[in-house]
Scaffold this active site. Sequence first.
Site, PDB file in Angstrom:
ATOM      1  N   LEU A  19       0.766  -1.722   0.145  1.00  0.00           N
ATOM      2  CA  LEU A  19       0.083   0.320   0.217  1.00  0.00           C
ATOM      3  C   LEU A  19       1.156   1.538  -0.016  1.00  0.00           C
ATOM      4  O   LEU A  19       0.682   2.401  -0.216  1.00  0.00           O
ATOM      5  CB  LEU A  19      -0.999  -0.272   0.367  1.00  0.00           C
ATOM      6  CG  LEU A  19      -1.665  -1.053   1.441  1.00  0.00           C
ATOM      7  CD1 LEU A  19      -2.762  -1.034   2.748  1.00  0.00           C
ATOM      8  CD2 LEU A  19      -2.796  -0.553   0.502  1.00  0.00           C
ATOM      9  N   GLY A  20       2.264   1.394   0.500  1.00  0.00           N
ATOM     10  CA  GLY A  20       2.733   2.151   0.903  1.00  0.00           C
ATOM     11  C   GLY A  20       4.182   2.363   1.523  1.00  0.00           C
ATOM     12  O   GLY A  20       4.183   0.550   1.674  1.00  0.00           O
ATOM     13  N   SER A  21       5.450   2.804   0.780  1.00  0.00           N
ATOM     14  CA  SER A  21       6.703   2.047   1.106  1.00  0.00           C
ATOM     15  C   SER A  21       6.924   4.119   2.734  1.00  0.00           C
ATOM     16  O   SER A  21       6.562   4.867   2.142  1.00  0.00           O
ATOM     17  CB  SER A  21       7.198   2.463   0.834  1.00  0.00           C
ATOM     18  OG  SER A  21       7.005   0.926  -0.399  1.00  0.00           O
ATOM     19  N   GLY A  22       8.196   3.526   3.888  1.00  0.00           N
ATOM     20  CA  GLY A  22       8.415   4.290   4.319  1.00  0.00           C
ATOM     21  C   GLY A  22       9.957   4.471   4.595  1.00  0.00           C
ATOM     22  O   GLY A  22       9.903   3.646   3.738  1.00  0.00           O
ATOM     23  N   PHE A  24      11.387   2.380   6.497  1.00  0.00           N
ATOM     24  CA  PHE A  24      12.078   1.638   7.335  1.00  0.00           C
ATOM     25  C   PHE A  24      11.612  -0.035   6.506  1.00  0.00           C
ATOM     26  O   PHE A  24      11.540  -1.123   7.684  1.00  0.00           O
ATOM     27  CB  PHE A  24      12.323   1.640   9.084  1.00  0.00           C
ATOM     28  CG  PHE A  24      13.261   2.538   9.349  1.00  0.00           C
ATOM     29  CD1 PHE A  24      14.409   2.310   9.539  1.00  0.00           C
ATOM     30  CD2 PHE A  24      12.756   3.994   9.655  1.00  0.00           C
ATOM     31  CE1 PHE A  24      15.687   3.758   9.267  1.00  0.00           C
ATOM     32  CE2 PHE A  24      13.480   4.967  10.158  1.00  0.00           C
ATOM     33  CZ  PHE A  24      15.170   5.147  10.095  1.00  0.00           C
ATOM     34  N   LYS A  42       2.091  -2.553   9.382  1.00  0.00           N
ATOM     35  CA  LYS A  42       3.254  -2.231   8.898  1.00  0.00           C
ATOM     36  C   LYS A  42       4.860  -3.015   9.125  1.00  0.00           C
ATOM     37  O   LYS A  42       4.685  -3.655  10.365  1.00  0.00           O
ATOM     38  CB  LYS A  42       3.420  -0.929   8.590  1.00  0.00           C
ATOM     39  CG  LYS A  42       4.419  -0.005   9.447  1.00  0.00           C
ATOM     40  CD  LYS A  42       3.864   1.089  10.040  1.00  0.00           C
ATOM     41  CE  LYS A  42       5.276   2.619   9.832  1.00  0.00           C
ATOM     42  NZ  LYS A  42       4.827   3.566  10.472  1.00  0.00           N
ATOM     43  N   ASP A 139       5.346  14.791  13.654  1.00  0.00           N
ATOM     44  CA  ASP A 139       5.483  14.312  11.414  1.00  0.00           C
ATOM     45  C   ASP A 139       4.274  14.332  10.970  1.00  0.00           C
ATOM     46  O   ASP A 139       4.092  14.302   9.558  1.00  0.00           O
ATOM     47  CB  ASP A 139       6.366  12.716  11.526  1.00  0.00           C
ATOM     48  CG  ASP A 139       7.039  13.236   9.739  1.00  0.00           C
ATOM     49  OD1 ASP A 139       7.260  14.482   9.337  1.00  0.00           O
ATOM     50  OD2 ASP A 139       7.432  11.781   9.041  1.00  0.00           O
ATOM     51  N   LYS A 141       2.179  15.903   7.799  1.00  0.00           N
ATOM     52  CA  LYS A 141       2.283  17.087   6.764  1.00  0.00           C
ATOM     53  C   LYS A 141       1.680  15.710   6.201  1.00  0.00           C
ATOM     54  O   LYS A 141       0.875  15.177   6.424  1.00  0.00           O
ATOM     55  CB  LYS A 141       4.062  16.211   6.399  1.00  0.00           C
ATOM     56  CG  LYS A 141       4.089  15.018   6.493  1.00  0.00           C
ATOM     57  CD  LYS A 141       5.752  14.627   6.150  1.00  0.00           C
ATOM     58  CE  LYS A 141       5.677  13.421   5.823  1.00  0.00           C
ATOM     59  NZ  LYS A 141       7.674  12.801   5.222  1.00  0.00           N
ATOM     60  N   ASN A 144       1.010  12.081   5.692  1.00  0.00           N
ATOM     61  CA  ASN A 144       0.141  11.749   6.319  1.00  0.00           C
ATOM     62  C   ASN A 144      -1.215  12.458   7.722  1.00  0.00           C
ATOM     63  O   ASN A 144      -1.466  11.268   8.361  1.00  0.00           O
ATOM     64  CB  ASN A 144       1.697  11.365   8.612  1.00  0.00           C
ATOM     65  CG  ASN A 144       2.337  11.215   7.762  1.00  0.00           C
ATOM     66  OD1 ASN A 144       2.763  10.143   7.496  1.00  0.00           O
ATOM     67  ND2 ASN A 144       3.354  11.473   8.432  1.00  0.00           N
ATOM     68  N   ASP A 161       1.545   7.328  10.713  1.00  0.00           N
ATOM     69  CA  ASP A 161       2.109   7.817  10.934  1.00  0.00           C
ATOM     70  C   ASP A 161       3.391   8.035  12.717  1.00  0.00           C
ATOM     71  O   ASP A 161       3.297   9.658  11.752  1.00  0.00           O
ATOM     72  CB  ASP A 161       3.654   8.137   9.584  1.00  0.00           C
ATOM     73  CG  ASP A 161       4.724   7.958   9.741  1.00  0.00           C
ATOM     74  OD1 ASP A 161       5.648   7.456  10.835  1.00  0.00           O
ATOM     75  OD2 ASP A 161       5.407   8.649   8.769  1.00  0.00           O
ATOM     76  N   THR A 180      10.296  16.554   8.774  1.00  0.00           N
ATOM     77  CA  THR A 180      10.878  16.700   6.831  1.00  0.00           C
ATOM     78  C   THR A 180      10.488  18.869   7.055  1.00  0.00           C
ATOM     79  O   THR A 180       9.544  19.384   6.958  1.00  0.00           O
ATOM     80  CB  THR A 180       9.044  16.344   6.271  1.00  0.00           C
ATOM     81  OG1 THR A 180       9.375  15.363   6.681  1.00  0.00           O
ATOM     82  CG2 THR A 180       9.591  16.629   4.610  1.00  0.00           C
TER      83      THR A 180
HETATM   84  P1  ATP Z   1       8.246   6.877   6.668  1.00  0.00           P
HETATM   85  O1  ATP Z   1       9.184   7.054   6.487  1.00  0.00           O
HETATM   86  O2  ATP Z   1       7.326   8.702   6.274  1.00  0.00           O
HETATM   87  O3  ATP Z   1       8.357   7.826   8.486  1.00  0.00           O
HETATM   88  P2  ATP Z   1       6.686   5.154   7.594  1.00  0.00           P
HETATM   89  O4  ATP Z   1       8.085   3.741   7.352  1.00  0.00           O
HETATM   90  O5  ATP Z   1       6.647   4.985   9.109  1.00  0.00           O
HETATM   91  O6  ATP Z   1       7.502   6.664   6.911  1.00  0.00           O
HETATM   92  P3  ATP Z   1       4.289   5.358   6.801  1.00  0.00           P
HETATM   93  O7  ATP Z   1       4.261   6.800   6.757  1.00  0.00           O
HETATM   94  O8  ATP Z   1       3.281   4.196   8.465  1.00  0.00           O
HETATM   95  O9  ATP Z   1       5.788   4.268   7.032  1.00  0.00           O
HETATM   96  O10 ATP Z   1       3.573   4.407   6.051  1.00  0.00           O
HETATM   97  C1  ATP Z   1       4.388   4.644   4.349  1.00  0.00           C
HETATM   98  C2  ATP Z   1       3.105   4.652   3.608  1.00  0.00           C
HETATM   99  O11 ATP Z   1       2.114   3.465   3.065  1.00  0.00           O
HETATM  100  C3  ATP Z   1       2.342   6.026   3.856  1.00  0.00           C
HETATM  101  O12 ATP Z   1       2.363   7.097   3.468  1.00  0.00           O
HETATM  102  C4  ATP Z   1       0.727   4.853   3.589  1.00  0.00           C
HETATM  103  O13 ATP Z   1       0.780   6.201   2.028  1.00  0.00           O
HETATM  104  C5  ATP Z   1       0.892   4.652   3.129  1.00  0.00           C
HETATM  105  N1  ATP Z   1      -0.024   3.653   4.459  1.00  0.00           N
HETATM  106  C6  ATP Z   1       0.735   3.570   5.298  1.00  0.00           C
HETATM  107  N2  ATP Z   1      -0.298   3.253   7.203  1.00  0.00           N
HETATM  108  C7  ATP Z   1      -1.174   2.736   6.383  1.00  0.00           C
HETATM  109  C8  ATP Z   1      -2.776   2.475   6.616  1.00  0.00           C
HETATM  110  N3  ATP Z   1      -3.050   2.014   8.257  1.00  0.00           N
HETATM  111  N4  ATP Z   1      -3.306   1.987   5.786  1.00  0.00           N
HETATM  112  C9  ATP Z   1      -3.244   2.183   4.346  1.00  0.00           C
HETATM  113  N5  ATP Z   1      -1.757   2.400   3.569  1.00  0.00           N
HETATM  114  C10 ATP Z   1      -1.371   2.725   4.714  1.00  0.00           C
END
Ligand code: ATP
Length: 361
Positions: A19-22, A24, A42, A139, A141, A144, A161, A180
Amino acid sequence: MAVFKLDNVEDLYEIGNVLGSGHFGQVREVRERSTSVLWAGKFLKLKKGAGSRLGLERKSVEKEVEILQGLQHQNIMSIRDVFESRAEVVLIIELIKGGELFDFIAEKENLTETEAIEFMTQILEGVSYMHKKNVGHFDLKPENIMLSDKLAPNPDIKIIDFGMAHRFILGEEYKSLGGTPQYIAPEIINFEPLGTAADMWSIGVITYILLSGLSPFQGDTDEETLRNIVSMSYEFEPHHFSQTSNMAKDFILKLLVKDQSKRMTADECLIHPWIKPLNRTQIAKRNRSSINMKSFKKFNARRKWKMSFNMVSACNRFCRMQLQCKARGPEQPELRDCESDQEDTGTKPASLLRRRLSSNS
Ligand code: ATP
Protein backbone atom coordinates in the site's frame (compact mmCIF):
# COMPACT_ATOMS: atom_id res chain seq x y z
CA MET A 1 6.09 -2.15 27.95
CA ALA A 2 4.51 -3.10 24.63
CA VAL A 3 4.14 -6.85 24.10
CA PHE A 4 5.19 -8.10 20.68
CA LYS A 5 3.80 -11.53 19.78
CA LEU A 6 6.32 -14.10 18.66
CA ASP A 7 3.90 -16.02 16.37
CA ASN A 8 4.66 -16.05 12.69
CA VAL A 9 2.45 -13.29 11.31
CA GLU A 10 1.89 -15.24 8.09
CA ASP A 11 0.21 -18.06 10.04
CA LEU A 12 -2.48 -15.63 11.13
CA TYR A 13 -2.60 -13.13 8.27
CA GLU A 14 -2.39 -13.55 4.52
CA ILE A 15 -0.02 -10.89 3.18
CA GLY A 16 -1.34 -8.89 0.22
CA ASN A 17 -0.40 -5.93 -1.94
CA VAL A 18 1.95 -3.11 -1.02
CA LEU A 19 0.00 0.00 0.00
CA GLY A 20 2.93 2.30 0.61
CA SER A 21 6.54 2.53 1.72
CA GLY A 22 8.41 4.49 4.33
CA HIS A 23 12.01 4.90 5.38
CA PHE A 24 12.16 1.59 7.21
CA GLY A 25 9.77 -0.74 5.46
CA GLN A 26 6.55 -1.30 3.66
CA VAL A 27 2.87 -1.15 4.48
CA ARG A 28 0.85 -4.02 2.94
CA GLU A 29 -2.76 -5.03 2.89
CA VAL A 30 -3.24 -8.13 5.08
CA ARG A 31 -6.25 -10.43 5.57
CA GLU A 32 -6.85 -12.04 8.94
CA ARG A 33 -7.19 -15.76 8.14
CA SER A 34 -9.72 -16.54 10.90
CA THR A 35 -12.17 -13.71 10.08
CA SER A 36 -11.24 -12.59 6.52
CA VAL A 37 -11.15 -9.01 7.84
CA LEU A 38 -8.73 -6.72 6.02
CA TRP A 39 -6.06 -4.78 7.91
CA ALA A 40 -2.83 -3.06 7.01
CA GLY A 41 0.51 -4.55 8.07
CA LYS A 42 3.41 -2.15 8.67
CA PHE A 43 6.60 -4.20 8.25
CA LEU A 44 9.53 -2.50 9.95
CA LYS A 45 13.09 -3.73 9.63
CA LEU A 46 15.04 -3.91 12.87
CA LYS A 47 18.71 -3.03 13.21
CA LYS A 48 20.76 -6.23 13.28
CA GLY A 49 23.44 -4.92 15.60
CA ALA A 50 24.66 -1.77 17.31
CA GLY A 51 26.92 -0.91 14.38
CA SER A 52 24.31 -1.53 11.68
CA ARG A 53 23.31 1.45 9.59
CA LEU A 54 20.17 -0.22 8.38
CA GLY A 55 16.84 -0.64 10.13
CA LEU A 56 15.26 0.73 13.27
CA GLU A 57 16.20 0.36 16.92
CA ARG A 58 13.71 -1.95 18.65
CA LYS A 59 13.23 0.80 21.27
CA SER A 60 11.98 3.21 18.66
CA VAL A 61 9.40 0.70 17.36
CA GLU A 62 8.30 0.04 20.97
CA LYS A 63 7.82 3.79 21.38
CA GLU A 64 5.65 4.03 18.24
CA VAL A 65 3.58 1.01 19.33
CA GLU A 66 3.09 2.22 22.91
CA ILE A 67 1.99 5.64 21.73
CA LEU A 68 -0.47 4.18 19.20
CA GLN A 69 -1.86 1.76 21.77
CA GLY A 70 -2.64 4.70 24.02
CA LEU A 71 -4.63 6.56 21.37
CA GLN A 72 -8.19 5.67 20.42
CA HIS A 73 -9.81 8.33 18.28
CA GLN A 74 -11.84 8.35 15.08
CA ASN A 75 -9.28 10.56 13.37
CA ILE A 76 -6.20 8.60 14.40
CA MET A 77 -5.17 5.32 12.83
CA SER A 78 -5.69 2.49 15.32
CA ILE A 79 -3.40 -0.44 16.06
CA ARG A 80 -4.62 -4.03 16.62
CA ASP A 81 -1.58 -6.21 17.16
CA VAL A 82 2.21 -6.42 16.92
CA PHE A 83 4.38 -9.36 15.85
CA GLU A 84 8.10 -9.69 16.09
CA SER A 85 10.57 -11.93 14.31
CA ARG A 86 14.36 -11.86 14.38
CA ALA A 87 14.68 -9.20 11.74
CA GLU A 88 11.43 -7.26 11.72
CA VAL A 89 8.38 -6.07 13.59
CA VAL A 90 4.94 -6.12 12.00
CA LEU A 91 2.31 -3.70 13.20
CA ILE A 92 -1.24 -4.76 12.36
CA ILE A 93 -3.06 -1.48 11.92
CA GLU A 94 -6.39 -0.18 10.70
CA LEU A 95 -6.62 -0.35 6.91
CA ILE A 96 -7.10 3.13 5.49
CA LYS A 97 -8.54 2.83 2.01
CA GLY A 98 -9.14 6.43 0.95
CA GLY A 99 -5.57 7.52 0.13
CA GLU A 100 -4.07 10.88 1.01
CA LEU A 101 -6.32 13.87 1.69
CA PHE A 102 -4.28 16.08 -0.67
CA ASP A 103 -4.74 13.60 -3.56
CA PHE A 104 -8.48 13.51 -2.91
CA ILE A 105 -8.68 17.30 -2.99
CA ALA A 106 -6.48 17.59 -6.08
CA GLU A 107 -9.01 15.51 -8.05
CA LYS A 108 -11.73 18.10 -7.44
CA GLU A 109 -12.62 20.95 -9.80
CA ASN A 110 -13.06 23.38 -6.92
CA LEU A 111 -13.34 23.48 -3.15
CA THR A 112 -14.80 26.24 -0.97
CA GLU A 113 -13.12 27.16 2.30
CA THR A 114 -16.18 25.73 4.06
CA GLU A 115 -15.50 22.32 2.50
CA ALA A 116 -11.78 22.52 3.31
CA ILE A 117 -12.64 23.44 6.91
CA GLU A 118 -14.58 20.19 7.34
CA PHE A 119 -11.29 18.34 6.82
CA MET A 120 -9.28 20.83 8.92
CA THR A 121 -11.73 20.37 11.80
CA GLN A 122 -11.21 16.62 11.81
CA ILE A 123 -7.42 17.03 11.71
CA LEU A 124 -7.65 19.44 14.65
CA GLU A 125 -9.91 17.09 16.60
CA GLY A 126 -7.41 14.24 16.20
CA VAL A 127 -4.51 16.52 17.14
CA SER A 128 -6.38 18.04 20.11
CA TYR A 129 -7.08 14.52 21.40
CA MET A 130 -3.46 13.40 21.13
CA HIS A 131 -2.18 16.62 22.71
CA LYS A 132 -4.54 16.12 25.66
CA LYS A 133 -2.91 12.71 26.02
CA ASN A 134 0.48 14.52 26.07
CA VAL A 135 1.47 13.09 22.70
CA GLY A 136 3.11 15.19 20.00
CA HIS A 137 3.13 13.75 16.47
CA PHE A 138 6.17 15.71 15.17
CA ASP A 139 5.70 14.67 11.55
CA LEU A 140 2.40 16.20 10.48
CA LYS A 141 2.50 16.66 6.70
CA PRO A 142 0.19 15.88 3.75
CA GLU A 143 1.59 12.32 3.36
CA ASN A 144 0.47 11.51 6.91
CA ILE A 145 -3.11 12.74 6.57
CA MET A 146 -5.27 10.09 4.94
CA LEU A 147 -8.97 9.43 4.36
CA SER A 148 -10.86 6.40 5.65
CA ASP A 149 -12.76 5.89 2.40
CA LYS A 150 -12.88 8.46 -0.36
CA LEU A 151 -16.15 7.07 -1.75
CA ALA A 152 -18.01 7.67 1.53
CA PRO A 153 -20.20 10.80 1.57
CA ASN A 154 -18.30 12.19 4.59
CA PRO A 155 -14.95 10.42 4.74
CA ASP A 156 -13.08 10.44 8.04
CA ILE A 157 -9.62 11.94 8.31
CA LYS A 158 -7.04 9.48 9.65
CA ILE A 159 -3.70 10.71 10.96
CA ILE A 160 -1.00 8.10 10.38
CA ASP A 161 2.71 7.47 11.02
CA PHE A 162 3.56 7.90 14.68
CA GLY A 163 7.19 6.97 14.01
CA MET A 164 8.41 10.37 15.25
CA ALA A 165 5.77 10.83 17.94
CA HIS A 166 6.67 11.45 21.56
CA ARG A 167 4.73 11.21 24.82
CA PHE A 168 5.71 14.02 27.17
CA ILE A 169 6.45 13.20 30.78
CA LEU A 170 5.97 15.94 33.33
CA GLY A 171 9.28 17.54 34.23
CA GLU A 172 11.22 15.89 31.40
CA GLU A 173 12.67 17.98 28.60
CA TYR A 174 12.37 16.68 25.05
CA LYS A 175 14.47 17.78 22.09
CA SER A 176 14.58 16.33 18.59
CA LEU A 177 15.99 17.27 15.22
CA GLY A 178 13.70 15.04 13.17
CA GLY A 179 11.02 16.01 10.73
CA THR A 180 10.47 17.12 7.18
CA PRO A 181 12.08 20.49 6.41
CA GLN A 182 9.04 22.20 4.84
CA TYR A 183 6.85 21.47 7.88
CA ILE A 184 9.10 21.72 10.92
CA ALA A 185 8.82 24.42 13.56
CA PRO A 186 11.68 26.87 14.28
CA GLU A 187 12.22 25.39 17.76
CA ILE A 188 13.10 22.03 16.18
CA ILE A 189 15.71 23.62 13.93
CA ASN A 190 17.10 25.59 16.89
CA PHE A 191 17.24 22.38 18.98
CA GLU A 192 15.15 23.93 21.75
CA PRO A 193 12.96 22.01 24.23
CA LEU A 194 9.82 20.94 22.40
CA GLY A 195 6.14 20.79 23.20
CA THR A 196 2.97 19.91 21.32
CA ALA A 197 3.05 23.43 19.81
CA ALA A 198 5.47 22.11 17.16
CA ASP A 199 2.53 20.21 15.63
CA MET A 200 0.50 23.41 15.49
CA TRP A 201 3.21 25.06 13.40
CA SER A 202 2.96 22.15 10.92
CA ILE A 203 -0.82 22.62 10.81
CA GLY A 204 -0.22 26.27 9.93
CA VAL A 205 2.03 25.21 7.04
CA ILE A 206 -0.46 22.57 5.84
CA THR A 207 -3.31 25.13 5.91
CA TYR A 208 -1.22 27.68 4.01
CA ILE A 209 -0.50 25.10 1.30
CA LEU A 210 -4.08 23.86 1.17
CA LEU A 211 -5.39 27.37 0.53
CA SER A 212 -2.78 28.66 -1.88
CA GLY A 213 -0.85 25.75 -3.39
CA LEU A 214 2.34 27.45 -2.18
CA SER A 215 4.66 26.16 0.51
CA PRO A 216 5.38 29.15 2.80
CA PHE A 217 9.05 28.53 3.54
CA GLN A 218 10.15 26.38 0.62
CA GLY A 219 13.62 27.32 -0.64
CA ASP A 220 15.67 25.87 -3.48
CA THR A 221 17.51 23.66 -0.99
CA ASP A 222 16.56 22.18 2.39
CA GLU A 223 19.07 24.47 4.04
CA GLU A 224 17.42 27.54 2.48
CA THR A 225 13.99 26.25 3.60
CA LEU A 226 15.25 25.93 7.18
CA ARG A 227 16.76 29.41 7.07
CA ASN A 228 13.44 30.82 5.84
CA ILE A 229 11.68 29.13 8.78
CA VAL A 230 14.11 30.42 11.39
CA SER A 231 13.95 33.95 9.96
CA MET A 232 10.12 33.71 9.66
CA SER A 233 10.43 34.69 6.06
CA TYR A 234 6.95 34.22 4.58
CA GLU A 235 4.10 36.32 3.22
CA PHE A 236 0.63 35.93 1.74
CA GLU A 237 1.48 36.43 -1.89
CA PRO A 238 -1.55 38.39 -3.25
CA HIS A 239 -1.71 36.49 -6.54
CA HIS A 240 -2.03 33.11 -4.79
CA PHE A 241 -4.25 34.28 -1.94
CA SER A 242 -6.75 36.32 -3.97
CA GLN A 243 -9.57 33.84 -3.23
CA THR A 244 -8.69 33.48 0.48
CA SER A 245 -10.73 35.00 3.30
CA ASN A 246 -9.09 37.26 5.87
CA MET A 247 -10.26 34.87 8.59
CA ALA A 248 -8.23 32.08 6.99
CA LYS A 249 -5.14 34.30 6.86
CA ASP A 250 -5.66 35.24 10.50
CA PHE A 251 -5.87 31.52 11.36
CA ILE A 252 -2.53 30.87 9.67
CA LEU A 253 -0.93 34.00 11.20
CA LYS A 254 -1.81 32.71 14.67
CA LEU A 255 -0.13 29.37 13.95
CA LEU A 256 3.02 30.49 12.17
CA VAL A 257 4.22 32.27 15.31
CA LYS A 258 7.85 31.81 16.31
CA ASP A 259 7.23 31.87 20.07
CA GLN A 260 5.70 28.45 20.79
CA SER A 261 3.88 29.74 23.88
CA LYS A 262 1.99 32.30 21.75
CA ARG A 263 0.94 29.83 19.03
CA MET A 264 -2.71 28.74 18.96
CA THR A 265 -3.36 25.34 20.50
CA ALA A 266 -5.56 22.76 18.75
CA ASP A 267 -8.44 23.64 21.09
CA GLU A 268 -8.01 27.35 20.37
CA CYS A 269 -8.00 26.57 16.64
CA LEU A 270 -11.30 24.72 16.99
CA ILE A 271 -12.95 27.89 18.28
CA HIS A 272 -11.22 30.30 15.87
CA PRO A 273 -13.94 32.05 13.78
CA TRP A 274 -12.58 30.53 10.55
CA ILE A 275 -13.31 27.05 11.93
CA LYS A 276 -16.31 27.99 14.06
CA PRO A 277 -17.92 31.16 12.69
CA LEU A 278 -19.68 33.41 15.19
CA ASN A 279 -22.25 34.95 12.86
CA ARG A 280 -23.84 34.78 9.40
CA THR A 281 -21.39 37.27 7.89
CA GLN A 282 -18.48 35.01 8.80
CA ILE A 283 -20.30 31.97 7.39
CA ALA A 284 -20.96 33.84 4.15
CA LYS A 285 -17.30 34.90 3.87
CA ARG A 286 -16.15 31.30 4.16
CA ASN A 287 -18.63 30.16 1.54
CA ARG A 288 -17.50 32.86 -0.89
CA SER A 289 -13.81 32.03 -0.47
CA SER A 290 -12.20 29.02 -2.07
CA ILE A 291 -8.89 27.27 -2.31
CA ASN A 292 -6.61 28.15 -5.21
CA MET A 293 -7.23 24.90 -7.06
CA LYS A 294 -5.00 25.53 -10.06
CA SER A 295 -2.00 26.21 -7.87
CA PHE A 296 -2.92 23.44 -5.41
CA LYS A 297 -3.03 20.84 -8.20
CA LYS A 298 0.43 21.97 -9.34
CA PHE A 299 1.79 21.71 -5.79
CA ASN A 300 0.36 18.23 -5.39
CA ALA A 301 1.70 17.01 -8.74
CA ARG A 302 5.19 18.27 -7.80
CA ARG A 303 4.90 16.66 -4.36
CA LYS A 304 3.97 13.28 -5.88
CA TRP A 305 6.79 13.55 -8.39
CA LYS A 306 9.28 14.25 -5.59
CA MET A 307 7.97 11.27 -3.61
CA SER A 308 8.49 8.96 -6.59
CA PHE A 309 11.92 10.43 -7.24
CA ASN A 310 12.93 9.83 -3.60
CA MET A 311 11.68 6.27 -3.82
CA VAL A 312 13.73 5.57 -6.96
CA SER A 313 16.83 7.18 -5.40
CA ALA A 314 16.35 5.06 -2.28
CA CYS A 315 16.06 1.92 -4.42
CA ASN A 316 19.23 2.79 -6.28
CA ARG A 317 21.08 3.49 -3.05
CA PHE A 318 19.87 0.24 -1.59
CA CYS A 319 20.93 -1.77 -4.65
CA ARG A 320 24.40 -0.17 -4.51
CA MET A 321 24.70 -1.02 -0.81
CA GLN A 322 23.54 -4.57 -1.38
CA LEU A 323 26.19 -5.04 -4.05
CA GLN A 324 28.81 -3.69 -1.63
CA CYS A 325 27.50 -6.02 1.11
CA LYS A 326 27.68 -9.03 -1.20
CA ALA A 327 31.22 -8.11 -2.18
CA ARG A 328 32.17 -7.98 1.52
CA GLY A 329 30.75 -11.40 2.37
CA PRO A 330 27.77 -13.13 3.94
CA GLU A 331 28.08 -11.49 7.41
CA GLN A 332 26.50 -8.27 6.14
CA PRO A 333 22.87 -7.34 6.74
CA GLU A 334 20.29 -8.66 4.38
CA LEU A 335 17.18 -6.65 3.66
CA ARG A 336 13.63 -7.30 2.62
CA ASP A 337 13.21 -4.53 0.12
CA CYS A 338 14.45 -1.26 -1.23
CA GLU A 339 12.56 1.20 0.96
CA SER A 340 13.82 -0.13 4.25
CA ASP A 341 17.25 1.17 3.39
CA GLN A 342 16.19 4.72 2.74
CA GLU A 343 18.24 7.19 4.76
CA ASP A 344 16.42 9.59 7.05
CA THR A 345 17.12 12.70 5.03
CA GLY A 346 14.65 14.63 7.20
CA THR A 347 17.02 15.04 10.11
CA LYS A 348 20.13 15.90 8.17
CA PRO A 349 19.50 19.44 7.00
CA ALA A 350 18.22 20.41 10.45
CA SER A 351 21.38 19.32 12.18
CA LEU A 352 23.42 20.87 9.40
CA LEU A 353 21.68 24.19 9.79
CA ARG A 354 21.96 24.10 13.57
CA ARG A 355 25.70 23.57 13.34
CA ARG A 356 25.98 26.38 10.82
CA LEU A 357 23.87 28.78 12.87
CA SER A 358 25.73 28.09 16.09
CA SER A 359 29.10 28.44 14.40
CA ASN A 360 27.99 31.83 13.06
CA SER A 361 26.70 33.11 16.38
P1 ATP B 1 8.23 7.46 7.08
O1 ATP B 1 9.43 7.00 6.40
O2 ATP B 1 7.53 8.59 6.36
O3 ATP B 1 8.40 7.72 8.54
P2 ATP B 1 7.02 4.97 7.78
O4 ATP B 1 8.05 3.93 7.48
O5 ATP B 1 6.85 5.31 9.22
O6 ATP B 1 7.21 6.27 6.93
P3 ATP B 1 4.23 5.21 7.16
O7 ATP B 1 4.36 6.67 6.83
O8 ATP B 1 3.48 4.87 8.39
O9 ATP B 1 5.66 4.48 7.17
O10 ATP B 1 3.58 4.47 5.91
C1 ATP B 1 4.15 4.55 4.62
C2 ATP B 1 3.02 4.69 3.60
O11 ATP B 1 2.16 3.53 3.66
C3 ATP B 1 2.09 5.87 3.85
O12 ATP B 1 2.58 7.03 3.23
C4 ATP B 1 0.78 5.39 3.25
O13 ATP B 1 0.77 5.59 1.85
C5 ATP B 1 0.80 3.91 3.49
N1 ATP B 1 0.06 3.58 4.73
C6 ATP B 1 0.51 3.73 5.99
N2 ATP B 1 -0.38 3.32 6.90
C7 ATP B 1 -1.45 2.88 6.20
C8 ATP B 1 -2.72 2.30 6.57
N3 ATP B 1 -3.03 2.12 7.84
N4 ATP B 1 -3.58 1.96 5.58
C9 ATP B 1 -3.23 2.15 4.27
N5 ATP B 1 -2.05 2.66 3.86
C10 ATP B 1 -1.17 3.03 4.80
